[in-house]
Design an enzyme around this catalytic site. Structure first.
Site, PDB file in Angstrom:
ATOM      1  N   LYS A 276      19.246  71.263  91.205  1.00 63.33           N
ATOM      2  CA  LYS A 276      19.769  69.908  91.396  1.00 63.33           C
ATOM      3  C   LYS A 276      19.178  69.255  92.641  1.00 63.33           C
ATOM      4  CE  LYS A 276      22.486  69.042  87.931  1.00 63.33           C
ATOM      5  NZ  LYS A 276      21.922  68.218  86.856  1.00 63.33           N
TER       6      LYS A 276
ATOM      7  N   SER B 200      15.106  70.478  72.610  1.00 60.93           N
ATOM      8  CA  SER B 200      15.545  70.988  73.920  1.00 60.93           C
ATOM      9  C   SER B 200      14.658  70.378  74.989  1.00 60.93           C
ATOM     10  CB  SER B 200      15.403  72.512  73.954  1.00 60.93           C
ATOM     11  OG  SER B 200      15.557  72.944  75.300  1.00 60.93           O
TER      12      SER B 200
ATOM     13  N   SER C  67      23.805  66.876  91.711  1.00 56.16           N
ATOM     14  CA  SER C  67      25.163  67.420  91.819  1.00 56.16           C
ATOM     15  C   SER C  67      25.541  67.679  93.270  1.00 56.16           C
ATOM     16  CB  SER C  67      25.223  68.739  91.051  1.00 56.16           C
ATOM     17  OG  SER C  67      26.363  69.457  91.426  1.00 56.16           O
TER      18      SER C  67
ATOM     19  N   ALA D  31      33.256  64.858  87.002  1.00 55.24           N
ATOM     20  CA  ALA D  31      34.051  64.471  85.832  1.00 55.24           C
ATOM     21  C   ALA D  31      34.499  65.718  85.098  1.00 55.24           C
ATOM     22  CB  ALA D  31      33.204  63.603  84.901  1.00 55.24           C
TER      23      ALA D  31
ATOM     24  N   TYR E 272      21.665  76.687  90.198  1.00 61.52           N
ATOM     25  CA  TYR E 272      22.020  75.298  89.866  1.00 61.52           C
ATOM     26  C   TYR E 272      21.789  74.380  91.085  1.00 61.52           C
ATOM     27  CZ  TYR E 272      25.164  71.537  88.217  1.00 61.52           C
ATOM     28  OH  TYR E 272      25.699  70.335  87.826  1.00 61.52           O
TER      29      TYR E 272
HETATM   30  P1  NAD Z   1      28.430  68.860  79.248  1.00 65.87           P
HETATM   31  O1  NAD Z   1      28.268  70.311  79.033  1.00 65.87           O
HETATM   32  O2  NAD Z   1      29.621  68.184  78.724  1.00 65.87           O
HETATM   33  O3  NAD Z   1      27.151  68.092  78.697  1.00 65.87           O
HETATM   34  C1  NAD Z   1      25.861  68.578  78.837  1.00 65.87           C
HETATM   35  C2  NAD Z   1      25.139  68.417  77.531  1.00 65.87           C
HETATM   36  O4  NAD Z   1      23.802  68.833  77.703  1.00 65.87           O
HETATM   37  C3  NAD Z   1      25.711  69.301  76.424  1.00 65.87           C
HETATM   38  O5  NAD Z   1      26.100  68.510  75.339  1.00 65.87           O
HETATM   39  C4  NAD Z   1      24.595  70.237  76.076  1.00 65.87           C
HETATM   40  O6  NAD Z   1      24.529  70.561  74.706  1.00 65.87           O
HETATM   41  C5  NAD Z   1      23.393  69.458  76.505  1.00 65.87           C
HETATM   42  N1  NAD Z   1      22.254  70.342  76.761  1.00 65.87           N
HETATM   43  C6  NAD Z   1      22.247  71.523  77.414  1.00 65.87           C
HETATM   44  N2  NAD Z   1      21.000  72.043  77.423  1.00 65.87           N
HETATM   45  C7  NAD Z   1      20.215  71.183  76.771  1.00 65.87           C
HETATM   46  C8  NAD Z   1      18.832  71.175  76.470  1.00 65.87           C
HETATM   47  N3  NAD Z   1      18.048  72.182  76.818  1.00 65.87           N
HETATM   48  N4  NAD Z   1      18.322  70.111  75.826  1.00 65.87           N
HETATM   49  C9  NAD Z   1      19.105  69.097  75.427  1.00 65.87           C
HETATM   50  N5  NAD Z   1      20.442  69.082  75.671  1.00 65.87           N
HETATM   51  C10 NAD Z   1      20.988  70.104  76.334  1.00 65.87           C
HETATM   52  O7  NAD Z   1      28.309  68.620  80.808  1.00 65.87           O
HETATM   53  P2  NAD Z   1      28.447  67.329  81.713  1.00 65.87           P
HETATM   54  O8  NAD Z   1      29.419  67.628  82.756  1.00 65.87           O
HETATM   55  O9  NAD Z   1      28.597  66.120  80.904  1.00 65.87           O
HETATM   56  O10 NAD Z   1      27.029  67.367  82.430  1.00 65.87           O
HETATM   57  C11 NAD Z   1      26.075  66.322  82.348  1.00 65.87           C
HETATM   58  C12 NAD Z   1      25.188  66.410  83.574  1.00 65.87           C
HETATM   59  O11 NAD Z   1      25.960  66.088  84.739  1.00 65.87           O
HETATM   60  C13 NAD Z   1      24.588  67.765  83.836  1.00 65.87           C
HETATM   61  O12 NAD Z   1      23.272  67.611  84.301  1.00 65.87           O
HETATM   62  C14 NAD Z   1      25.428  68.336  84.931  1.00 65.87           C
HETATM   63  O13 NAD Z   1      24.745  69.298  85.694  1.00 65.87           O
HETATM   64  C15 NAD Z   1      25.750  67.108  85.702  1.00 65.87           C
HETATM   65  N6  NAD Z   1      26.913  67.215  86.562  1.00 65.87           N
HETATM   66  C16 NAD Z   1      28.155  67.222  86.035  1.00 65.87           C
HETATM   67  C17 NAD Z   1      29.244  67.304  86.884  1.00 65.87           C
HETATM   68  C18 NAD Z   1      30.628  67.237  86.375  1.00 65.87           C
HETATM   69  O14 NAD Z   1      31.573  67.172  87.182  1.00 65.87           O
HETATM   70  N7  NAD Z   1      30.826  67.247  85.066  1.00 65.87           N
HETATM   71  C19 NAD Z   1      29.079  67.426  88.271  1.00 65.87           C
HETATM   72  C20 NAD Z   1      27.788  67.421  88.773  1.00 65.87           C
HETATM   73  C21 NAD Z   1      26.720  67.303  87.907  1.00 65.87           C
END
Ligand code: NAD
Length: 708
Positions: free
Chosen positions: A459, A363, A442, A487, A455
């Site tokens: 961020k 983690s 974000s 995404a 959050y």
């Molecule tokens: P997701 O949930 O698909 O992927 C996030 C991954 O992080 C998961 O597989 C989870 O198991 C892993 N994770 C969570 N806590 C963890 C920890 N303590 N140690 C190791 N791994 C851990 O989400 P995503 O959308 O792919 O998000 C990826 C990043 O992009 C994140 O930081 C998220 O905040 C950011 N983000 C995403 C979006 C979007 O539109 N999807 C928008 C803004 C920011």
């Protein structure tokens, strides 16, 4: 006045120019392109004629002429050599910086050559081209300097391999001048006559553009981006409407000679032309080389078992990186025991496509976890070059309902997580003197989103983290940037409407993340946003602000309220690279507002300018100067003034002097623009706004002698 030989080697610029597709098309029309060359004229499939590059840095040329202090009335554009490093984008900002490299003496009767060289970079970070300009200064020879080395160009003794004939319009200079070269010689019949011509003549650089189009058409049609070099001498003037013929000899693959002649008289107007272009083999080699690759690089992607992180890992591995796929494998809100499944699955995918990857299940939320992830990279692959701090969870609640554990969980994955992994990663990157770190931020942090105080705070804190880490990494070759993706993933599945989700493939985000992870990344401390094929930069800017009071007495809130519009204005806002520059800007604002308010130059009248002239006089630059400048300023508030400079003193009087050294005539508006820096002297002179009689050379002293 003698040439300023000390100007050699002194930096000129940066001269910047913003342009868009309309400037590109206007240039193309200016050099005769039309429906036959639609790629140069139609924004939907636009390509830039490479010779646009000299028109785009015309101001640099003017600055070089001024700095060398040549006699402006005797200068001609002698030769031009352009070396292209990258294709010219159809829009952006160009920044040109260079020096005068040589001043050659061709003898009193012939003149002098001033050679200046300038590199031009694009706002995309790429160096686009290098211009080497030679100014032929007919009235400055005989100063005892060395002659220029001879570089003969011998045309083959056979007929040209290609010929391109065309007839520029009789009005061609009227179009071409809109690209920036507004010298009166090409538009004003009176000016042209006074300069010894029957009528306005073609711009040499306009004919140069015709020649450039001709060589591309015959040597590498439709592919102007292949041009590597374009060199020529301007040998004769030409009247608009005269047919011209460009003759081309292909000497070798990628190398040809050319000249352009007056098709009526046979006179050579553009001579000693050399063109070099990328051969097919070089193109092939370059296209392979251009691919952003990560061979020999090792990357860590946290939270890579799903969503965006999975795509970053796969794409990095596809391009040669060895990847540590980290994922704790917990729930969307970070709860749960964790699992190996997500990370293992992605590692399998990468191996199945022939890539190299190892899984890590730590983690990011603990410092041991952070160390464990970095150790996995070092143990498996022996080094670390790239880190994407991507792992993330969500615990959305409005603030009133936000329990401490929701706050802490989000902070510890996003913010502490970035610290926990970046710290050991940074140490090893520093030893290697190379690194790329990307923090994933974000739109919620950058702009706010209901129910996400935890959050959003985490961020946005990552931006602060990056802002300082970019400074600490700078001298170790470590670049740190931030990206806000959008995404469809597990995190956003409940938040996005289904029709939008389909468009939001994580794959669209990866290309920019990969660029930020690559050697090709030249920036640090930037924030980007990406999703669905849309990419943008996000900026944190500071407005110009205002100074209230004298810096001694504390202003009242009422006084602050009175200035609120000035405080809030973002017109002319800037980005500061670090806190020191931000403080410097503040201090400068404070010191540049003297206690007793001085009227800004912008709001002065002509009379006030002359009143202020003795104060603006730079005595230390006036040694040996003995001149009388007579000014005729035309306009309702204009009039006659003369300025006598002698023995290090400056005296200003109204009226006309009996024997002025130099007489300057300008309209009131142009004069004020010149004084407040909105109009450059060279530009004013070449456009006919500034008329000079008497000793034209002495007029060049004015910019040096007065500082308003
Ligand atoms: P997701 O949930 O698909 O992927 C996030 C991954 O992080 C998961 O597989 C989870 O198991 C892993 N994770 C969570 N806590 C963890 C920890 N303590 N140690 C190791 N791994 C851990 O989400 P995503 O959308 O792919 O998000 C990826 C990043 O992009 C994140 O930081 C998220 O905040 C950011 N983000 C995403 C979006 C979007 O539109 N999807 C928008 C803004 C920011």
């Amino acid at each position: 006045m003698a040439l300023n030989l000390d100007s050699i080697g002194k930096k000129i610029g940066p001269v910047t120019k913003k342009y868009d597709w309309k400037d590109v098309v206007l240039y193309a029309l200016g050099v005769g392109a039309g429906f036959d060359d639609l790629d140069y004229c139609y924004e939907n499939r636009l390509k830039v004629i490479p010779s646009f590059s000299i028109g785009a840095v015309f101001e640099f040329l003017a600055e070089a002429a001024l700095n060398s202090e040549v006699d402006l009335s005797g200068i001609l554009h002698g030769e031009q050599d352009i070396i292209f490093h990258n294709p010219i984008p159809t829009e952006g900002t160009l920044s040109t910086e260079g020096t005068i490299t040589h001043i050659y003496d061709k003898g009193k009767e012939t003149g002098a050559l001033v050679v200046a060289e300038a590199d031009t970079n694009h706002s995309n970070g790429q160096k686009l081209f290098t211009n080497i300009f030679t100014l032929f200064c007919r009235r400055d020879g005989g100063f005892g300097g060395p002659d220029a080395p001879k570089e003969p160009v011998e045309f083959p003794g056979r007929l040209p391999d290609f010929e391109e004939e065309c007839v520029p319009l009789p009005d061609q200079p009227l179009i071409y001048r809109l690209t920036g070269d507004i010298f009166a010689l090409h538009v004003d019949p009176e000016f042209a006559k006074a300069s010894g011509f029957e009528k306005p003549i073609m711009h040499g650089l306009c004919t140069h553009g015709y020649a450039c189009r001709a060589v591309i058409k015959h040597l590498f049609p439709g592919q102007p981006e292949r041009m590597k070099r374009f060199r020529n001498r301007f040998s004769r003037s030409l009247y608009p409407g005269t047919p011209i013929k460009t003759q081309i000899w292909k000497v070798d693959e990628g190398y040809a000679l050319f000249r352009t002649i007056n098709a009526q008289t046979g006179d050579v107007v553009i001579d000693r032309g050399i063109v070099e272009w990328l051969t097919a083999a070089e193109m092939e080699q370059q296209s392979r080389k251009e691919k952003i690759r990560f061979d020999d690089r090792v990357a860590i992607v946290t939270g890579a078992g799903a969503g965006l992180g999975r795509i970053y890992s796969i794409e990095l591995a596809r391009r040669g990186a060895r990847v540590v796929v980290n994922d704790f494998g917990g729930n969307r809100d970070g709860a749960g025991e964790g699992s190996f499944g997500p990370a293992d699955k992605v590692v399998e995918e990468i191996r199945a496509m022939g890539g190299e990857a190892v899984a890590n299940y730590d983690s990011v939320a603990t410092s041991e976890g952070g160390r464990g992830i970095v150790n996995t990279a070092l143990e498996a692959f022996g080094r670390l070059d790239i880190l994407i701090n991507n792992a993330g969870i969500l615990r959305d609640r409005s603030l009133a309902k936000m329990e401490p554990e929701d706050w802490d969980a989000v902070m510890s994955v996003h913010l502490d997580g970035a610290y926990n992994v970046s710290r050991p990663a940074f140490s090893t990157m520093r030893e290697n003197r190379y690194g790329r770190i990307v923090v994933i931020t974000s739109a919620s942090g950058l702009n706010g989103n209901f129910g996400q105080t935890n959050y959003s705070a985490a961020k946005m804190a990552l931006i602060g983290f990056m802002n300082t880490l970019k400074l600490e990494g700078e001298k170790h070759g470590i670049k740190v940037n931030a990206l806000a993706p959008i995404a469809a993933t597990r995190l956003t599945e409940e938040l996005l409407p289904p029709d939008l989700s389909e468009k939001m493939k994580p794959d669209f985000v990866a290309p920019l993340v990969l660029l930020l992870c690559s050697e090709e990344c030249r920036v640090s401390g930037r924030v980007y946003s990406a999703g669905m094929g849309y990419y943008s930069r996000v900026g944190l800017v500071t407005g110009p602000g205002t100074v209230i009071g004298d810096g001694k007495q504390i202003p009242s809130p009422e006084l602050v309220e009175r200035h609120i519009n000035d405080i809030c204005s973002l017109a002319g806002a800037v980005e500061h690279f670090d806190a020191t520059t931000a403080l410097g800007a503040m201090l400068q604002a404070l010191t540049s507002k003297p206690e007793k308010a001085v009227q800004p130059v912008e709001s002065l009248t002509v009379k006030a300018v002359f009143g202020r002239m003795p104060g603006a006089f730079q005595k230390d630059r006036a040694s040996g100067v003995d001149v009388v400048f007579q000014y005729h300023i035309v306009g309702p508030a204009g009039g006659e003034w003369y300025v006598t400079i002698k023995g290090g003193t400056c005296e200003v009087k109204t009226g006309e002097h009996a024997q002025p050294t130099t007489t300057i005539m300008m309209s009131e508006e142009d004069f004020l623009n010149l004084i407040n820096g909105k109009l450059k002297a060279m530009q004013a002179y070449t456009s006919g706004k500034l008329k000079i009689q008497g000793d034209i050379m002495k007029s060049q002293l004015i910019e040096k002698l007065f500082k308003f």
